[in-house]
Every structure is written in structure tokens, then in C-alpha cells.
Scaffold this motif. Structure first.
Motif, PDB file in Angstrom:
ATOM      1  N   LEU A 236       0.837  -1.206   0.000  1.00  0.00           N
ATOM      2  CA  LEU A 236       0.000   0.000   0.000  1.00  0.00           C
ATOM      3  C   LEU A 236       0.873   1.257   0.000  1.00  0.00           C
ATOM      4  N   ALA A 237       2.024   1.191   0.672  1.00  0.00           N
ATOM      5  CA  ALA A 237       2.889   2.368   0.791  1.00  0.00           C
ATOM      6  C   ALA A 237       3.455   2.804  -0.549  1.00  0.00           C
ATOM      7  N   PHE A 238       3.677   1.865  -1.488  1.00  0.00           N
ATOM      8  CA  PHE A 238       4.210   2.307  -2.781  1.00  0.00           C
ATOM      9  C   PHE A 238       3.173   2.299  -3.900  1.00  0.00           C
ATOM     10  N   CYS A 239       2.066   1.575  -3.745  1.00  0.00           N
ATOM     11  CA  CYS A 239       1.029   1.585  -4.783  1.00  0.00           C
ATOM     12  C   CYS A 239       0.159   2.839  -4.705  1.00  0.00           C
ATOM     13  N   LEU A 240      -0.176   3.267  -3.485  1.00  0.00           N
ATOM     14  CA  LEU A 240      -1.056   4.422  -3.329  1.00  0.00           C
ATOM     15  C   LEU A 240      -0.472   5.697  -3.941  1.00  0.00           C
ATOM     16  N   THR A 276       0.357  -7.869  -6.721  1.00  0.00           N
ATOM     17  CA  THR A 276       0.388  -6.401  -6.675  1.00  0.00           C
ATOM     18  C   THR A 276      -0.618  -5.805  -7.655  1.00  0.00           C
ATOM     19  N   PHE A 277      -0.721  -6.405  -8.847  1.00  0.00           N
ATOM     20  CA  PHE A 277      -1.664  -5.918  -9.860  1.00  0.00           C
ATOM     21  C   PHE A 277      -3.104  -6.038  -9.367  1.00  0.00           C
ATOM     22  N   GLU A 278      -3.428  -7.132  -8.697  1.00  0.00           N
ATOM     23  CA  GLU A 278      -4.788  -7.313  -8.163  1.00  0.00           C
ATOM     24  C   GLU A 278      -5.107  -6.242  -7.123  1.00  0.00           C
ATOM     25  N   ASN A 279      -4.121  -5.893  -6.290  1.00  0.00           N
ATOM     26  CA  ASN A 279      -4.328  -4.817  -5.312  1.00  0.00           C
ATOM     27  C   ASN A 279      -4.548  -3.473  -6.002  1.00  0.00           C
ATOM     28  N   VAL A 280      -3.746  -3.202  -7.028  1.00  0.00           N
ATOM     29  CA  VAL A 280      -3.897  -1.942  -7.770  1.00  0.00           C
ATOM     30  C   VAL A 280      -5.274  -1.865  -8.415  1.00  0.00           C
ATOM     31  N   LYS A 281      -5.726  -2.972  -9.018  1.00  0.00           N
ATOM     32  CA  LYS A 281      -7.060  -2.988  -9.642  1.00  0.00           C
ATOM     33  C   LYS A 281      -8.157  -2.743  -8.602  1.00  0.00           C
ATOM     34  N   ALA A 282      -7.980  -3.327  -7.402  1.00  0.00           N
ATOM     35  CA  ALA A 282      -8.999  -3.147  -6.361  1.00  0.00           C
ATOM     36  C   ALA A 282      -9.052  -1.698  -5.898  1.00  0.00           C
ATOM     37  N   TRP A 283      -7.893  -1.073  -5.718  1.00  0.00           N
ATOM     38  CA  TRP A 283      -7.860   0.307  -5.216  1.00  0.00           C
ATOM     39  C   TRP A 283      -8.317   1.309  -6.278  1.00  0.00           C
ATOM     40  N   THR A 284      -7.929   1.095  -7.545  1.00  0.00           N
ATOM     41  CA  THR A 284      -8.406   2.001  -8.593  1.00  0.00           C
ATOM     42  C   THR A 284      -9.899   1.812  -8.835  1.00  0.00           C
ATOM     43  N   PRO A 295     -11.776   6.725 -14.627  1.00  0.00           N
ATOM     44  CA  PRO A 295     -11.177   5.388 -14.558  1.00  0.00           C
ATOM     45  C   PRO A 295      -9.682   5.432 -14.875  1.00  0.00           C
ATOM     46  N   LEU A 296      -8.925   4.583 -14.193  1.00  0.00           N
ATOM     47  CA  LEU A 296      -7.483   4.458 -14.429  1.00  0.00           C
ATOM     48  C   LEU A 296      -7.204   3.091 -15.033  1.00  0.00           C
ATOM     49  N   ASN A 297      -6.427   3.081 -16.092  1.00  0.00           N
ATOM     50  CA  ASN A 297      -6.151   1.862 -16.852  1.00  0.00           C
ATOM     51  C   ASN A 297      -4.839   1.244 -16.370  1.00  0.00           C
ATOM     52  N   SER A 298      -4.886  -0.016 -15.927  1.00  0.00           N
ATOM     53  CA  SER A 298      -3.687  -0.711 -15.434  1.00  0.00           C
ATOM     54  C   SER A 298      -3.377  -1.904 -16.324  1.00  0.00           C
ATOM     55  N   LEU A 299      -2.092  -2.265 -16.397  1.00  0.00           N
ATOM     56  CA  LEU A 299      -1.651  -3.365 -17.253  1.00  0.00           C
ATOM     57  C   LEU A 299      -0.719  -4.278 -16.472  1.00  0.00           C
ATOM     58  N   LEU A 300      -0.964  -5.599 -16.537  1.00  0.00           N
ATOM     59  CA  LEU A 300      -0.070  -6.599 -15.948  1.00  0.00           C
ATOM     60  C   LEU A 300       0.842  -7.112 -17.045  1.00  0.00           C
ATOM     61  N   CYS A 301       2.131  -7.005 -16.837  1.00  0.00           N
ATOM     62  CA  CYS A 301       3.105  -7.320 -17.885  1.00  0.00           C
ATOM     63  C   CYS A 301       4.095  -8.357 -17.339  1.00  0.00           C
ATOM     64  N   LEU A 320      -0.901   2.808 -15.298  1.00  0.00           N
ATOM     65  CA  LEU A 320       0.015   2.080 -14.423  1.00  0.00           C
ATOM     66  C   LEU A 320       0.364   0.732 -15.039  1.00  0.00           C
ATOM     67  N   VAL A 321       1.634   0.337 -14.883  1.00  0.00           N
ATOM     68  CA  VAL A 321       2.097  -0.971 -15.347  1.00  0.00           C
ATOM     69  C   VAL A 321       2.755  -1.688 -14.172  1.00  0.00           C
ATOM     70  N   VAL A 322       2.315  -2.921 -13.933  1.00  0.00           N
ATOM     71  CA  VAL A 322       2.969  -3.798 -12.946  1.00  0.00           C
ATOM     72  C   VAL A 322       3.634  -4.911 -13.740  1.00  0.00           C
ATOM     73  N   ALA A 323       4.935  -5.095 -13.557  1.00  0.00           N
ATOM     74  CA  ALA A 323       5.663  -5.949 -14.489  1.00  0.00           C
ATOM     75  C   ALA A 323       6.828  -6.670 -13.827  1.00  0.00           C
ATOM     76  N   THR A 324       7.253  -7.738 -14.503  1.00  0.00           N
ATOM     77  CA  THR A 324       8.542  -8.366 -14.225  1.00  0.00           C
ATOM     78  C   THR A 324       9.534  -7.836 -15.257  1.00  0.00           C
ATOM     79  N   PRO A 325      10.830  -7.820 -14.943  1.00  0.00           N
ATOM     80  CA  PRO A 325      11.789  -7.145 -15.831  1.00  0.00           C
ATOM     81  C   PRO A 325      11.838  -7.689 -17.252  1.00  0.00           C
ATOM     82  N   GLY A 326      11.861  -9.017 -17.416  1.00  0.00           N
ATOM     83  CA  GLY A 326      12.036  -9.586 -18.762  1.00  0.00           C
ATOM     84  C   GLY A 326      10.929  -9.200 -19.721  1.00  0.00           C
ATOM     85  N   ARG A 327       9.668  -9.385 -19.320  1.00  0.00           N
ATOM     86  CA  ARG A 327       8.546  -9.064 -20.200  1.00  0.00           C
ATOM     87  C   ARG A 327       8.434  -7.562 -20.424  1.00  0.00           C
ATOM     88  N   LEU A 328       8.773  -6.757 -19.417  1.00  0.00           N
ATOM     89  CA  LEU A 328       8.710  -5.298 -19.581  1.00  0.00           C
ATOM     90  C   LEU A 328       9.696  -4.838 -20.650  1.00  0.00           C
TER      91      LEU A 328
END
Length: 611
Positions: A236-240, A276-284, A295-301, A320-328
Motif C-alpha cells: 500500500l505504501a508504494f502503490c497508493l 500487486t496488480f490485483e491490489n492496484v485494480k482493487a484500489w483504482t 477510470p485508471l487503466n492498469s496493465l499486468l506485464c 500504471l504498469v505492474v511488471a517483471t523485468p524480462g517481459r517489460l
């Protein structure tokens, strides 16, 4: 008339100058002969001289030499002869044998000091975490990113003494210039009503210590290093702050297709990114539900999933993008989106990101940024060497530390059992009876994970397994069924130890002790989360390295009772006077809790507080 012929003008050329190479004064001039040629000639003369003496049966002496060889350097000629006869393989073998002989004479402490010195040298030579454009043009940001957020007036009016008492109350330690004030209540942080209602619905009434200081720091636009034990609310401290920054940009000027993202959150594993992406989707989603926010558009990568499944995310701008390094990196290289307007970067489990595993990937990602960004690094374990490296790369960073970095969560009761290797499976069933499900079992060996799951299924235990060799569908099924309660036990490798949040885990069993103590801290941190208590049972035996047992002993000294068999293990670095040798990294020589803040295996007392 005949054409008149022009007369050719004959010009008398001056004669070419005559140069005398040898003037009368330098009659003894000798042409230069290369060194290699001279050596060959000397060697040939010496060889012919030796052969003539051997034919006549004369023992050679220095006086028997020809006059031109009287002053020759015999050692140089001998080396030249040996060099011709030796091969590169022979030279390599000689060097290897010499190094092995030197290593055999060194003590374990000396070897450890050399390894530590090599690590420090490698850290010192690393480049800062900056984009290629910034490095090439020498761009250096000296001021943090400016935001429109300000704390309420009654918070700003507090004296430094009042703020210090508040930090002391929650055991918060900060470092940095002009540190924003801590705020005890979500309402005073100016968080929108939709998110406040969502937090209250999920029984999150008051912020945790890392949120009390971390959220105001991030809202102020400051670069930050956040260190707190597992389960303390770092997500929550870094997603908010990322959500609020994206919301502000959308209100100013709505994003259109092809624009964005505004913020990116990097995670080391697919499971952590998904959570983390599920938390971001819930808060947005909670923001939109009030009807007062766009509405805010989020992407899981992440790898293992088809991006065509999220094609709808590309129909508008991405916030917002939540990602792992390789796919990003793959998506950035294919230009599915850009970082031209990205101004927020957070790395969860940042010590693993910056350390050897993902460092090059992180640098590659940095090269896509085109503007200044706010950078946040969060983790439960942050060795000092990584802190120093990160601070050099951030702009006036604020370090927020709740408890010592790398320390175990005090809400977890740590039980260490000595169990023989062949008795582990049988004793595992006994341990499962200590607490009701759900239970997580950790093992670093993938084959062992599968063996444990198979054994438990044969004994009638509902168990799922997760490790790096499983497909993404299998991993998602395991996590989904375990979270829903349809499976009682999850057997996992280290992939599930970093940041994953499972509800009501009362018991964690570490079937095989990891080599690194930081991994142990993450694994036992799956229980005792959000103020709840839990039990962590660890199996050790003769197969566990002595250094790992020593690390575990020092960790237990801070948190709970140390078993008798661990008490008997002596530290080879202990010198006279019951004091430990000074750490080569932080130079500590005092006597207190022996855990080195540098993150290396040289324990010293002065480094026990990671600040």
C-alpha cells in the motif's frame, strides 16, 4: 600564314641537395638492431661456443667464453630458452599450482576477507542507476520531483521534537534531508474517500509504521528507500502514491491511446507481480465506484501469459504498469508503450533487483526513460552495500527503516529442529498437526518440492506445489486454490517466499534451510503478517552448512530462544576477549548484537543497527 609557334621557356632547375648521412665527426656509426634479433644472435653464438667445447671435451667456464660473450646476461638467455620450450598450457598449470599452494596456506578468515574485498570492489565500480541518455549527456538531477501534495496545516505546525517522539513511538528511523513529517491517520494524508472506504471495509483502519512515514514521503515526490519486516504493509505504501500521481495526470489532461504509463512497479517474480496488480485494480476500482474519479487503466506485464488477453488495456492510455523485468523489456523494445511520460518507478524486493540477478535488466529498463522520475525501493532485507549503491543513484533520498533491515518479524515464533535427512518426511506429518491449515512448506530443491507434494497426497493431505519449472497456468492454479482454501498445504520453492500475501497462515515449515539468511527471513515472513502471530518450524541437520547455522544462531539471538545444538557452534572469527574481528565493510569493533549491516558474512556489533 603559318601558325606561330610559342617558344617554350626553359627553366634551369637548381641541383638537388646532397646530404651526408655520416659526417666526418661520427665515423663510428652503427645501424640499430632490434632487441629480439640481438638476442637470437647472442643465443646462436653461445650455442656454437658450447658445442665446440663439448666436441673437445672441455668443461665450460666463464673465462672460456669468447671475448664478445664475456659480458652476456646468462639468466636472460636461460629464460629465453625456457620460454621457447614451454607451452601456454604448461604456464597455466604452473600458475594454478602456485595459486593453490598460496590458498592452502591462508586461513578461512583471510579467504573471507579477500572475497569481501572483491565484492566491495565490484560494488564500487558499478555505474549509477541512470538511463543511457543521462549518462551520455552527463545529466544530473539535484532536486527531487515536485508534486502538488502538502500535509495539512496542523501537521506542518508540529515541532521537530513532536515529530521525533511520534517516530520513536512507532520505532521509525529516518535518514535524509528535509524529511516529510509522519502522519498517523489516513484521513490526514488526503486520500480520496473511495480508497478510505475500501480500506475500512477490509478492516484497515490505521496505517502501519512504514505507511505512517512512507506514504507522506512518497506523496511529497521524494526518492525513497523503504525497509520494513515482511507483512508490514509495504504494498500500500508504494502503490497508493503511484495511483494518486496517475489520477492527477488524468485529471489534468486525459491520456489517449498510445500514451502512458505514468508509473511502473517492478517485481522480481510473476506471482508477486500478479498479487500487486490485483491490489492496484482493487484500489483504482474503489476510486471509480464513488463516481467522482475518472477510470485508471492498469496493465499486468509478466511472462507466461498472452498479452492479447489484455488487448483491451491498449485501447486507451495506460496509467500504471505492474511488471517483471524480462517481459517489460520485451514490450518496450516492441514499442507497445513508452516511458516518454513515465515519472514514477518503484522496485519491490529492491535488493534482489539491484543485486546480481536483475541488475542488467534494471539498467536496460532505465535506458527507456526520457525525463526525471521519482524512484522508490522497498524490501524487507536491504544489505548496507545495496543501500549505499542505491543512495548514489537517487536524488536526495529519504531512508525509512522500521526495525533493523534483515531482522525477522518478532510476531513469528521461530522453532528450529534437528532432524536427520532420512527422517524429515515422517516428522513433516507430525509438524502439520501443530496448527490447522493453511500451511506453507518451503524447499530450495525443485525435485524435493515435487517429492514432498507426492508424499503428502499419498498420505491424504490436500497439497499443491509451486516452483520455477511449473507452467504459468500450474502456478496460478496452485496459488488460486491455496488462497481460496480448497487446498490445505502449499509446497513451494523460493519463488513463493518474496512478498506473496496469503491470508491466515499460522504455520510455515522450512523443509530445507536456505543458504542465505535473507531468504530465510522472507520465508518465515509468510506468517505473522498484519499484526497476527505465527509459527515457523525449520529443519536442520549435518547437511546444513555451518556458516548458515551460524547466521541462524545470530538471528535467533535477537528474536527468540537459541536451541542448545546451535549454542555449541562457535564463530571462527571470535578473537580474544569474546569480541568479534572488525568488519572490513563498516569497520565495527564493538560488542553488541552480532549482525553486520553490510550484508556480508562478517558479523560485527557496531553494524547491528542498519543505519
Amino acid at each position: 600564314m603559318e601558325p606561330s609557334h610559342k617558344r617554350r621557356r626553359i627553366v634551369q632547375r637548381s641541383p638537388s641537395p646532397q646530404y651526408k648521412l655520416d659526417d666526418e665527426e661520427n665515423v663510428d656509426y652503427e645501424p640499430y638492431v632490434p632487441v629480439a634479433q640481438r638476442r637470437q644472435e647472442k643465443l646462436a653464438k653461445l650455442s656454437s661456443w658450447a658445442k665446440s667445447l663439448n666436441k673437445r671435451g672441455i668443461i665450460s667456464t666463464t673465462e672460456d667464453r669468447p671475448e664478445e660473450l664475456q659480458d652476456e646476461d646468462e639468466e636472460e638467455i636461460r629464460r629465453e630458452t625456457l620460454r621457447k620450450d614451454r607451452t601456454l598450457l604448461a604456464e597455466a598449470q604452473e600458475v594454478h599450482l602456485k595459486k593453490a599452494a598460496e590458498d592452502a596456506m591462508k586461513t578461512e578468515a583471510e579467504k573471507q576477507e579477500e572475497e569481501d574485498a572483491e565484492i566491495l570492489a565490484a560494488v564500487a565500480t558499478r555505474r549509477k542507476l541512470a538511463s543511457d541518455l543521462e549518462l551520455a549527456k552527463g545529466i544530473l538531477y539535484t532536486e527531487p520531483l515536485q508534486t502538488s501534495w502538502n500535509p495539512p496545516k496542523h501537521i506542518r505546525d508540529k515541532t521537530p521534537e513532536q515529530l521525533a517522539r511520534l517516530r520513536e513511538k512507532y520505532h521509525i528511523v529516518v535518514e535524509g534531508e528535509d524529511v516529510p513529517p509522519p502522519i498517523e491517520f489516513f484521513v490526514d494524508m488526503k486520500i480520496p474517500d473511495g480508497i478510505l472506504q475500501h480500506l475500512k471495509k477490509n478492516k484497515i483502519i490505521k496505517p502501519t509504521p512504514i505507511q505512517i512515514q512512507g506514504i507522506p514521503t512518497a506523496f511529497s515526490g521524494r526518492d525513497m528507500i523503504g525497509i520494513a519486516f515482511t507483512g508490514s504493509g509495504k504494498t500500500l505504501a508504494f502503490c497508493l502514491p503511484a495511483i494518486m500521481m496517475a489520477l492527477e495526470e488524468e485529471i489534468k489532461l486525459p491520456l489517449v491511446r498510445g500514451e502512458g504509463p505514468v508509473g511502473v512497479i517492478l517485481c522480481p517474480s510473476r506471482e508477486l507481480a500478479t498479487q500487486t496488480f490485483e491490489n492496484v485494480k482493487a484500489w483504482t476500482g474503489a476510486l471509480v465506484s464513488t463516481g467522482r474519479s475518472p477510470p485508471l487503466n492498469s496493465l499486468l506485464c509478466i511472462g507466461g501469459i498472452s498479452m492479447s488477453e489484455q488487448s483491451h488495456a491498449f485501447t486507451t492510455g495506460i496509467h500504471l504498469v505492474v511488471a517483471t523485468p524480462g517481459r517489460l523489456i520485451d514490450m518496450l523494445e516492441k514499442k507497445r508503450f513508452t516511458f516518454d511520460n513515465c515519472k514514477y518507478l518503484c522496485m519491490d524486493e529492491a535488493d534482489r533487483m539491484i543485486d546480481l540477478g536483475f541488475e542488467e535488466d534494471v539498467r536496460n529498463i532505465m535506458s527507456f526513460f526520457k525525463r526525471q522520475r521519482q524512484t522508490l525501493l522497498f524490501s524487507a532485507t536491504m544489505p548496507r552495500k545495496i543501500q549505499d549503491f542505491a543512495q548514489q543513484s537517487l536524488v536526495k533520498p529519504v531512508l525509512v527503516n522500521v526495525g533493523r533491515a534483515g531482522a525477522a518479524n518478532l510476531d513469528v515464533l521461530q522453532v528450529v529442529e534437528y532432524v536427520k535427512q532420512e527422517a524429515k518426511m515422517v516428522y513433516l506429518l507430525e509438524c502439520l498437526q501443530k496448527t490447522p491449515p493453511p500451511v506453507i512448506i518451503f524447499s530450495d530443491n525443485k525435485n524435493e518440492v515435487d517429492d514432498i507434494q507426492e508424499y503428502l497426497l499419498l498420505k491424504g493431505v490436500e497439497a499443491v506445489a509451486i516452483h520455477g519449472s511449473k507452467t504459468q497456468e500450474e502456478r496460478q492454479y496452485a496459488i488460486r486454490s491455496f488462497k481460496s482454501g480448497s487446498k490445505d498445504v502449499m509446497v513451494a520453492s523460493g519463488v513463493a517466499s518474496k512478498g506473496l500475501d496469503f491470508n491466515d497462515i499460522q504455520h510455515v515449515i522450512i523443509f530445507s534451510m536456505p543458504k542465505e539468511i535473507e531468504d530465510y527471513v522472507h520465508q518465515i515472513g509468510r506468517t505473522g503478517r498484519s499484526g497476527k502471530t505465527g509459527i515457523a518450524t525449520t529443519f536442520v541437520n549435518m547437511n546444513t552448512p555451518e556458516q548458515t547455522l551460524l547466521d541462524l544462531k545470530y538471528l535467533l539471538m535477537e528474536a527468540s530462544r537459541v536451541p542448545a545444538f546451535l549454542e555449541k557452534i562457535d564463530d571462527p572469527r571470535v578473537v580474544q576477549g569474546n569480541a568479534l574481528k572488525g568488519c572490513p565493510v563498516c569497520g565495527g569493533k564493538s560488542i553488541s548484537t552480532p549482525t553486520c549491516a553490510s550484508g556480508l558474512k562478517q558479523f560485527c556489533r557496531s553494524g547491528s543497527r542498519n543505519l
